[in-house]
Design an enzyme around this catalytic site. Structure first.
Site, PDB file in Angstrom:
ATOM      1  N   SER A  78      17.903  46.163  64.569  1.00 49.35           N
ATOM      2  CA  SER A  78      16.754  45.255  64.511  1.00 49.35           C
ATOM      3  C   SER A  78      16.863  44.319  63.324  1.00 49.35           C
ATOM      4  O   SER A  78      17.424  44.666  62.292  1.00 49.35           O
ATOM      5  CB  SER A  78      15.451  46.043  64.401  1.00 49.35           C
ATOM      6  OG  SER A  78      14.382  45.128  64.254  1.00 49.35           O
TER       7      SER A  78
ATOM      8  N   LYS B 113      14.449  52.361  69.034  1.00 47.89           N
ATOM      9  CA  LYS B 113      14.446  50.895  68.917  1.00 47.89           C
ATOM     10  C   LYS B 113      13.456  50.288  69.915  1.00 47.89           C
ATOM     11  O   LYS B 113      12.769  49.305  69.619  1.00 47.89           O
ATOM     12  CB  LYS B 113      15.863  50.349  69.162  1.00 47.89           C
ATOM     13  CG  LYS B 113      15.963  48.819  69.269  1.00 47.89           C
ATOM     14  CD  LYS B 113      15.524  48.130  67.999  1.00 47.89           C
ATOM     15  CE  LYS B 113      15.770  46.657  67.868  1.00 47.89           C
ATOM     16  NZ  LYS B 113      15.756  45.759  68.952  1.00 47.89           N
TER      17      LYS B 113
ATOM     18  N   HIS C 226      10.087  50.733  68.491  1.00 52.60           N
ATOM     19  CA  HIS C 226       9.984  49.752  67.400  1.00 52.60           C
ATOM     20  C   HIS C 226       9.567  48.392  67.968  1.00 52.60           C
ATOM     21  O   HIS C 226       8.655  47.740  67.465  1.00 52.60           O
ATOM     22  CB  HIS C 226      11.338  49.649  66.675  1.00 52.60           C
ATOM     23  CG  HIS C 226      11.495  48.407  65.846  1.00 52.60           C
ATOM     24  ND1 HIS C 226      11.748  47.167  66.400  1.00 52.60           N
ATOM     25  CD2 HIS C 226      11.414  48.208  64.510  1.00 52.60           C
ATOM     26  CE1 HIS C 226      11.816  46.267  65.445  1.00 52.60           C
ATOM     27  NE2 HIS C 226      11.614  46.868  64.287  1.00 52.60           N
ATOM     28  N   ASN C 227      10.235  47.977  69.029  1.00 49.49           N
ATOM     29  CA  ASN C 227       9.902  46.672  69.625  1.00 49.49           C
ATOM     30  C   ASN C 227       8.500  46.673  70.218  1.00 49.49           C
ATOM     31  O   ASN C 227       7.793  45.671  70.146  1.00 49.49           O
ATOM     32  CB  ASN C 227      10.919  46.302  70.710  1.00 49.49           C
ATOM     33  CG  ASN C 227      12.222  45.806  70.119  1.00 49.49           C
ATOM     34  OD1 ASN C 227      12.586  46.179  69.012  1.00 49.49           O
ATOM     35  ND2 ASN C 227      12.925  44.964  70.844  1.00 49.49           N
TER      36      ASN C 227
ATOM     37  N   GLU D  19       6.184  46.208  67.520  1.00 50.96           N
ATOM     38  CA  GLU D  19       6.292  44.777  67.152  1.00 50.96           C
ATOM     39  C   GLU D  19       5.381  43.925  68.063  1.00 50.96           C
ATOM     40  O   GLU D  19       4.675  43.038  67.589  1.00 50.96           O
ATOM     41  CB  GLU D  19       7.761  44.377  67.289  1.00 50.96           C
ATOM     42  CG  GLU D  19       8.109  42.953  67.023  1.00 50.96           C
ATOM     43  CD  GLU D  19       9.604  42.731  67.315  1.00 50.96           C
ATOM     44  OE1 GLU D  19      10.447  43.528  66.866  1.00 50.96           O
ATOM     45  OE2 GLU D  19       9.923  41.749  68.015  1.00 50.96           O
TER      46      GLU D  19
HETATM   47  N1  LIG Z   1      19.022  37.827  69.519  1.00 57.44           N
HETATM   48  C1  LIG Z   1      18.340  38.722  68.803  1.00 57.44           C
HETATM   49  O1  LIG Z   1      17.547  38.408  67.903  1.00 57.44           O
HETATM   50  C2  LIG Z   1      18.557  40.176  69.056  1.00 57.44           C
HETATM   51  C3  LIG Z   1      18.002  41.121  68.196  1.00 57.44           C
HETATM   52  C4  LIG Z   1      18.257  42.459  68.393  1.00 57.44           C
HETATM   53  C5  LIG Z   1      19.041  42.848  69.451  1.00 57.44           C
HETATM   54  N2  LIG Z   1      19.551  41.918  70.309  1.00 57.44           N
HETATM   55  C6  LIG Z   1      20.390  42.387  71.406  1.00 57.44           C
HETATM   56  O2  LIG Z   1      21.747  42.246  71.027  1.00 57.44           O
HETATM   57  C7  LIG Z   1      22.558  41.982  72.183  1.00 57.44           C
HETATM   58  C8  LIG Z   1      23.305  40.685  71.981  1.00 57.44           C
HETATM   59  O3  LIG Z   1      22.362  39.651  71.816  1.00 57.44           O
HETATM   60  P1  LIG Z   1      22.798  38.138  71.553  1.00 57.44           P
HETATM   61  O4  LIG Z   1      21.515  37.361  71.483  1.00 57.44           O
HETATM   62  O5  LIG Z   1      23.750  38.089  70.410  1.00 57.44           O
HETATM   63  O6  LIG Z   1      23.674  37.773  72.835  1.00 57.44           O
HETATM   64  P2  LIG Z   1      23.248  37.578  74.395  1.00 57.44           P
HETATM   65  O7  LIG Z   1      22.809  36.167  74.574  1.00 57.44           O
HETATM   66  O8  LIG Z   1      22.321  38.654  74.798  1.00 57.44           O
HETATM   67  O9  LIG Z   1      24.652  37.798  75.123  1.00 57.44           O
HETATM   68  C9  LIG Z   1      25.717  36.883  74.977  1.00 57.44           C
HETATM   69  C10 LIG Z   1      27.016  37.607  74.745  1.00 57.44           C
HETATM   70  O10 LIG Z   1      27.267  38.509  75.826  1.00 57.44           O
HETATM   71  C11 LIG Z   1      28.544  38.202  76.389  1.00 57.44           C
HETATM   72  N3  LIG Z   1      28.547  38.526  77.804  1.00 57.44           N
HETATM   73  C12 LIG Z   1      27.588  38.222  78.710  1.00 57.44           C
HETATM   74  N4  LIG Z   1      27.919  38.718  79.913  1.00 57.44           N
HETATM   75  C13 LIG Z   1      29.117  39.344  79.770  1.00 57.44           C
HETATM   76  C14 LIG Z   1      29.973  40.062  80.631  1.00 57.44           C
HETATM   77  N5  LIG Z   1      29.641  40.255  81.921  1.00 57.44           N
HETATM   78  N6  LIG Z   1      31.108  40.575  80.137  1.00 57.44           N
HETATM   79  C15 LIG Z   1      31.436  40.405  78.843  1.00 57.44           C
HETATM   80  N7  LIG Z   1      30.666  39.733  77.962  1.00 57.44           N
HETATM   81  C16 LIG Z   1      29.509  39.221  78.421  1.00 57.44           C
HETATM   82  C17 LIG Z   1      28.696  36.724  76.135  1.00 57.44           C
HETATM   83  O11 LIG Z   1      30.041  36.342  76.275  1.00 57.44           O
HETATM   84  P3  LIG Z   1      30.430  34.825  76.656  1.00 57.44           P
HETATM   85  O12 LIG Z   1      30.442  34.089  75.353  1.00 57.44           O
HETATM   86  O13 LIG Z   1      31.742  34.936  77.273  1.00 57.44           O
HETATM   87  O14 LIG Z   1      29.368  34.313  77.591  1.00 57.44           O
HETATM   88  C18 LIG Z   1      28.189  36.647  74.714  1.00 57.44           C
HETATM   89  O15 LIG Z   1      29.140  37.125  73.783  1.00 57.44           O
HETATM   90  C19 LIG Z   1      21.578  41.973  73.358  1.00 57.44           C
HETATM   91  O16 LIG Z   1      21.522  43.253  73.904  1.00 57.44           O
HETATM   92  C20 LIG Z   1      20.248  41.637  72.711  1.00 57.44           C
HETATM   93  O17 LIG Z   1      19.153  42.057  73.468  1.00 57.44           O
HETATM   94  C21 LIG Z   1      19.352  40.603  70.112  1.00 57.44           C
END
Ligand SMILES: NC(=O)c1ccc[n+]([C@@H]2O[C@H](COP(=O)([O-])OP(=O)(O)OC[C@H]3O[C@@H](n4cnc5c(N)ncnc54)[C@H](OP(=O)(O)O)[C@@H]3O)[C@@H](O)[C@H]2O)c1
Length: 473
Positions: free
Chosen positions: A127, A181, A184-185, A188
């Site tokens: 988080s 987690k 937690h959300n 939030e």
């Molecule tokens: N954003 C936040 O603030 C936040 C906070 C806490 C947790 N999270 C969690 O952390 C995780 C990542 O979040 P994010 O915002 O960084 O990214 P995201 O937008 O959720 O995902 C994009 C990433 O996933 C890859 N991807 C998507 N489909 C795929 C597939 N079928 N095979 C392999 N790779 C694939 C993409 O690769 P390409 O570049 O090739 O498309 C890219 O690297 C998620 O579970 C999200 O819920 C996010």
């Protein structure tokens, strides 16, 4: 060789990888779309020892054994896809770490699947958004304890630190980390909704202008309510829109979106029978906010009072109502985790959970120290409201809390999280509620039986026959 790897270099994966590299840990990086790996390495390569790979095979081969691979891709099917691609490339005891927002049920399934394949799986909550991932998130790892031991040093080093302690601790087996987690959300969601209701009352009940409300939140952030969410609320309210010169808040559309973790928390509470009213109302409030066109049509059609004209003396009462409602939201969230611990056989340490949320994460708050202290004093605390500190804090706030809700109802300002929290509090402190009538009704139409306060056993009244009562067990 790299000590650890990250696959998935979107905002979270990229920042987490940079955080690890900045601590001097050699790290392998990979992304499905290889150009993103190249861009990442060329932009941030100077920050540490990165090994970029175009293919998953190369990526895996660049890692020390047992391999430690953080998967930071879009939650859901992509995680399963990446796991399927990794499995044939890995050796016994290698560790896959899913650090995305996966549903804990999926984590339990994946852990079992990978264990059968001789691999180890850690499902970890992370988080703090992109800022936290880069500078120190709160980390909630679940899975086999021995596997956690292999990543503990890196995780505790990259986590946020509060009072010299890392905001990372082993949570429990299989899906425990992702479960915590999720809650937690959920908290939030409740916290944000409560702040929004306070803002609504200040703005439309009392009629204060945005700069004044910003000042109020700044002031609240120096007391018991001190937290990241109160702090950013003041910052958001202080932002002027470049196009209109007015507060930015006034041009933001009043429809809140959601990605699903609040809904999961509420769904799980329903499954477990835990009265999670604050978080659930917060999820529903977002759903109602989404009905913008309907609300627009109803606003000139449905009767009700027009808000406005409340006394400024209510400002401090609103602060107290916010605090008391927040205590309830946390009490409910912790109750839900205690219930899950029994259901899934997790040894969750409640005080530890509050401790690792003190820094790095979105709900970080001064208040969490009090939760940790309460569980330290009474490890088997059944409800946070029963801890002397919170009992007294709510007792102190309750007159204001009631006054604020009465005022809101009178004004026609919806405060679902405030009022459901108070309803929970009042329901919880009643030795005898009205559910006796519900049992009577159930017995009437469905012969569902009832228990009596004065005798053991189950009973049924022959309501539609001779009206006599029979013992059914
Ligand atoms: N954003 C936040 O603030 C936040 C906070 C806490 C947790 N999270 C969690 O952390 C995780 C990542 O979040 P994010 O915002 O960084 O990214 P995201 O937008 O959720 O995902 C994009 C990433 O996933 C890859 N991807 C998507 N489909 C795929 C597939 N079928 N095979 C392999 N790779 C694939 C993409 O690769 P390409 O570049 O090739 O498309 C890219 O690297 C998620 O579970 C999200 O819920 C996010």
């Amino acid at each position: 060789m790299s000590q650890i790897g990250v696959t998935g270099l979107a905002v979270m994966g990229a920042n987490l990888a940079r955080n690890i590299a900045r601590r001097g840990v050699p790290i392998a990086v990979h992304n499905r779309t290889a150009s993103k790996t190249h861009d990442f390495v060329s932009e941030f390569g100077s920050e540490g020892n990165f090994t970029g790979s175009d293919s998953l095979e190369e990526f895996v081969q660049s890692l020390e054994r047992p391999r430690r691979i953080i998967v930071m891709v879009k939650a859901g099917a992509p995680v399963d896809g990446v796991i399927e691609d990794l499995v044939p490339l890995l050796d016994k005891d290698d560790i896959i770490i899913d650090a995305g927002n996966s549903h804990f049920v999926d984590t339990r399934r994946r852990e079992q699947y990978l264990t059968e394949k001789g691999l180890r799986f850690i499902g970890t909550g992370v988080s703090g958004g992109e800022e936290g991932a880069l500078n120190g998130p709160s980390i909630m790892p679940g899975g086999p304890r021995a596997a956690y031991g292999e990543v503990e040093e890196i995780f505790t080093t990259i986590a946020a630190q509060v009072d010299g302690e890392p905001c990372c601790a082993y949570i429990g087996a299989d899906g425990a980390g992702h479960y915590v987690k999720m809650v937690h959300n959920g908290i939030e969601y409740a916290d944000m909704q409560l702040i929004a209701e306070a803002y609504d009352l200040l703005r439309h009940g009392i009629g204060l202008d945005v700069p004044t409300i910003k000042g109020i939140f700044d002031e609240w952030n120096t007391g018991d309510l001190e937290s990241f969410l109160i702090e950013i609320t003041a910052t958001v309210l202080g932002k002027t829109d470049a196009a209109t010169g007015n507060p930015l808040i006034d041009v933001i559309v009043d429809q809140a979106e959601q990605k699903g973790t609040g809904r999961w928390t509420a769904q799980d509470a329903l499954e477990q029978g835990v009265p999670l009213t604050g978080i659930t109302e917060a999820v529903f409030a977002r759903s109602l906010s989404a009905l913008r066109d309907q609300r627009k049509a109803a606003s000139g059609y449905l009767a009700g009072p027009q808000p406005g004209g409340l006394s400024e003396s209510l400002v401090d009462d609103i602060r107290k109502a916010l605090y008391a409602s927040k205590v309830v939201a946390y009490a409910q969230g912790f109750e839900q985790m205690a219930s899950a611990a029994r259901t899934y056989d997790w040894d969750l340490q409640m005080g530890e959970l509050a401790k690792i949320w003190r820094g790095g994460c979105i709900i970080r708050a001064r208040f969490l120290n009090r939760i940790t202290e309460s569980y330290a004093e009474t490890p088997d605390l059944v409800n946070l409201l029963m801890a002397p500190y919170f009992r007294d804090a709510v007792a102190d706030a309750q007159d204001a809390w009631r006054k604020v809700i009465v005022s809101a109802v009178d004004q026609g300002i919806a405060v679902p999280a405030f009022s459901s929290s108070l309803a929970y509090y009042d329901g919880y402190r009643r030795e005898r509620g009205p559910a006796n009538l519900i049992q009577g009704q159930r017995d009437f139409f469905g012969a569902h039986t009832y228990r009596r306060v004065d005798k053991e056993g189950s009973f049924h009244t022959r309501w539609s026959q001779d009206g006599t009562e029979v013992k059914t067990d």
